[in-house]
Design an enzyme around this catalytic site. Structure first.
Site, PDB file in Angstrom:
ATOM      1  N   ASP A   1     -91.714 -19.156  59.534  1.00  0.00           N
ATOM      2  CA  ASP A   1     -91.263 -17.548  59.600  1.00  0.00           C
ATOM      3  C   ASP A   1     -90.156 -17.344  58.849  1.00  0.00           C
ATOM      4  O   ASP A   1     -88.867 -17.955  59.005  1.00  0.00           O
ATOM      5  CB  ASP A   1     -91.331 -17.307  60.991  1.00  0.00           C
ATOM      6  CG  ASP A   1     -91.689 -15.702  61.476  1.00  0.00           C
ATOM      7  OD1 ASP A   1     -90.544 -15.136  60.751  1.00  0.00           O
ATOM      8  OD2 ASP A   1     -92.656 -15.293  62.014  1.00  0.00           O
TER       9      ASP A   1
ATOM     10  N   SER B   1     -92.020 -11.717  58.438  1.00  0.00           N
ATOM     11  CA  SER B   1     -92.791 -12.244  59.303  1.00  0.00           C
ATOM     12  C   SER B   1     -93.932 -11.020  59.474  1.00  0.00           C
ATOM     13  O   SER B   1     -94.581 -10.712  58.513  1.00  0.00           O
ATOM     14  CB  SER B   1     -92.177 -12.127  60.649  1.00  0.00           C
ATOM     15  OG  SER B   1     -92.758 -12.782  61.878  1.00  0.00           O
TER      16      SER B   1
END
Length: 574
Positions: free
Chosen positions: A450, A336
């Protein structure tokens, strides 16, 4: 050549045995030479003998649905095949000679006689069986490679000079290191055995030539380091194993060192495909040479950065503290927003450039501000894509100054995707695609979101990349979310009337926290050697303006961690 009895006396397994047991093993055992790549026995075959590795290295491989899987190594002085022999069942795995290996065979009937007549032998064998059953991964920790082949892919590469220089750098880490230059003839076997036994690391220089020396190097190396010029193209097929050793060749990891000389003749990906390289190092100066020395010496440093939205600014302060202390970063990865910071490091940017770019991309204006009535996400994602393109351009992961990878989550199959190649900004876009906030990335049948959804802190993957020290910076361990924002929440129009449309509603924080919360309860098989968890007090996941507070917190906590672990870090500091 040493007698069997002399050779056995050098190993711990036999040190507790009586002279009678040793003499009987030496009398009944048969000494074999197994060339590198040859199979000792196959998975599923009936057990006929007990084997002892006298010199060299064996690799244990088990078939799986996808591919052969390495499950262990057998070093000199260790037995192999003992479990099948004792149980009477077929072998549960195949065993190959990773390089030229000397082995001692004890036939089943002779092994049974030894077990019946010599309790010390039976006890030693049972200890090995119990140790391997209780600690199945121990052979990986003990399997540090000792013999490295540096192979020049072009005649214009002075491989002898590179090898001599690398040996000197490795010696600075306290390892006794020897190197052999390119030759025509293979060395005397006894002399080479003594060279290996007398050193921690042996480097062999070679060129891709049809000579006895080159074939010797191919059979004896634990690891290959191919040196390639950036202005050349790879040979196809790339000749790095004998025909007999082709199957075992894929288990001997290969590193690709790209020498940046002249104009690029082809993408680095072409070299990776041709050689089957596991890791790529772009050599542009002294930093890369020192990195290679640390990697071979087992002294490399891997840095893992967690996701955490705006809290990931703390990573920037942590990196500044590490650099000030002289702690090198040899591998870097992230998930991320941690992947974005890791990419800045891998690009080779200094602290000031990282700060300037992150401020422009994330602090100056909300990167998640292009709200839209949701169909697949609350934002269009265009702002993020434009900023990634502006700062990372078309840089490829395999071209980066520092080896890098990041992770995303393929929610189509519920599996982790590790990005090691390809355009950097595409990998980052997938790694930061928080479900519900940024649109997912559809790629080759996968639906990527993500990386935090499956693995927000990939220390386990980093552990498989190198043998050195892993430092983990986790900014999501103590997640911050405003609980009161979810108590009797207003409707959308009421909230918009009070806060305007520039700020994201609380659902954004909820989705971001949901993506990063899961990993905190996970038991990690490979935790970081040094764990740093900046609290980042007062900074929520979407507080993009609170750059200075987060950076300062990461710097302060990392400085304290460096001081606490300085005993481990002192020898690495540059």
């Amino acid at each position: 050549m040493k007698t069997i009895l002399q050779r056995l006396s050098e190993f711990d397994f036999f040190s507790a045995l009586s002279s009678k047991a040793l003499s009987e093993i030496a009398r009944r055992g048969v000494w074999h030479s197994l060339p590198g790549g040859w199979e000792l026995f196959a998975e599923g075959a009936a057990s006929q003998s007990l084997w002892f590795n006298l010199a060299g290295r064996l690799i244990v491989v088990r078939r799986s649905e996808e591919d052969d899987r390495v499950v262990g190594y057998v070093r000199a002085g260790e037995p192999v095949g003992e479990m099948s022999l004792m149980s009477g069942e077929p072998h549960s795995a195949s065993v190959y000679a990773l390089r030229d290996t000397e082995i001692l065979e004890v036939k089943r009937e002779d092994a049974d006689r030894l077990i019946r007549n010599h309790g010390d032998f039976a006890t030693a064998l049972m200890r090995v069986i119990l140790a391997r059953a209780r600690h199945p991964g121990a052979s990986f920790r003990r399997s540090a490679p000792r013999i490295f082949a540096l192979i020049a892919s072009s005649p214009s590469i002075d491989v002898n000079s590179h090898t001599e220089d690398l040996a000197a750098r490795i010696s600075r880490h306290g390892l006794k290191t020897a190197w052999l230059p390119v030759a025509e003839a293979a060395p005397d076997g006894g002399a080479f055995d003594r060279l290996e036994e007398g050193n921690d690391v042996v480097l062999l220089a070679s060129r891709m030539q049809d000579t006895p020396w080159h074939h010797f190097v191919l059979r004896h190396a634990d690891r290959f380091i191919v040196m390639a010029r950036r202005d050349a193209r790879p040979a196809r097929p790339f000749p790095l194993s004998t025909e007999a050793g082709a199957r075992a060749r894929k288990f001997r990891l290969l590193d690709l060192v790209m020498l940046h000389e002249g104009a690029p003749a082809c993408p680095i990906g072409d070299w990776i495909d041709a050689t089957g390289a596991t890791r790529v190092f772009n050599c542009r100066g002294e930093a890369c040479r020192d990195r290679l020395a640390r990697i071979i010496a087992g002294r490399s440093v891997g840095l893992v950065l967690s996701g955490g939205g705006a809290r990931a600014y703390a990573h920037i302060g942590a990196v500044k503290a590490l650099r000030e202390a002289g702690v090198p970063i040899d591998f870097v990865c992230g998930a991320s927003m941690g992947a974005v910071i890791a990419a800045c490091i891998a690009m080779g940017w200094r602290d000031a450039e990282i700060e300037e770019r992150i401020r422009r991309a994330f602090v100056a204006s909300n990167p998640l501000g292009d709200h839209v009535l949701p169909v697949v996400a609350l934002t269009k994602g265009r702002r993020v894509e434009e900023r990634l393109e502006a700062h990372f351009g078309d840089a490829a992961i395999e071209d980066l100054a520092i080896p890098f990878f990041c992770v995303s989550s393929d929610i189509a199959v519920g599996d982790l995707r590790v990005h090691r190649r390809g355009r950097l900004r595409d990998a980052l876009r997938a790694s930061i695609a928080l479900p519900g906030i940024l649109p997912p990335v559809a790629s080759d049948g996968a639906l990527l979101v993500d990386g935090a959804v499956i693995n927000n802190f990939p220390t386990d993957i980093m552990a498989g990349v190198h043998r050195g020290l892993t430092i983990g910076i986790d900014v999501a361990r103590r997640g911050v979310i405003d609980v009161e924002a979810f108590r009797d929440p207003p409707g959308f129009f009421q909230w918009a009337a009070a806060h305007g449309l520039k700020d994201a509603p609380p659902i954004v924080s909820l989705l971001m926290r949901t993506a990063t919360a899961r990993h905190e309860r996970m038991t990690r098989v490979h935790p970081a050697d040094i764990m740093i968890a900046p609290p980042v007090d007062g900074v929520e996941l979407r507080d993009w303006k609170k750059y200075d507070a987060a950076v300062e917190d990461g710097y302060r906590v990392t400085k304290a961690a460096i001081e606490a672990h300085w005993t481990d870090l002192r020898a690495l500091a540059q």
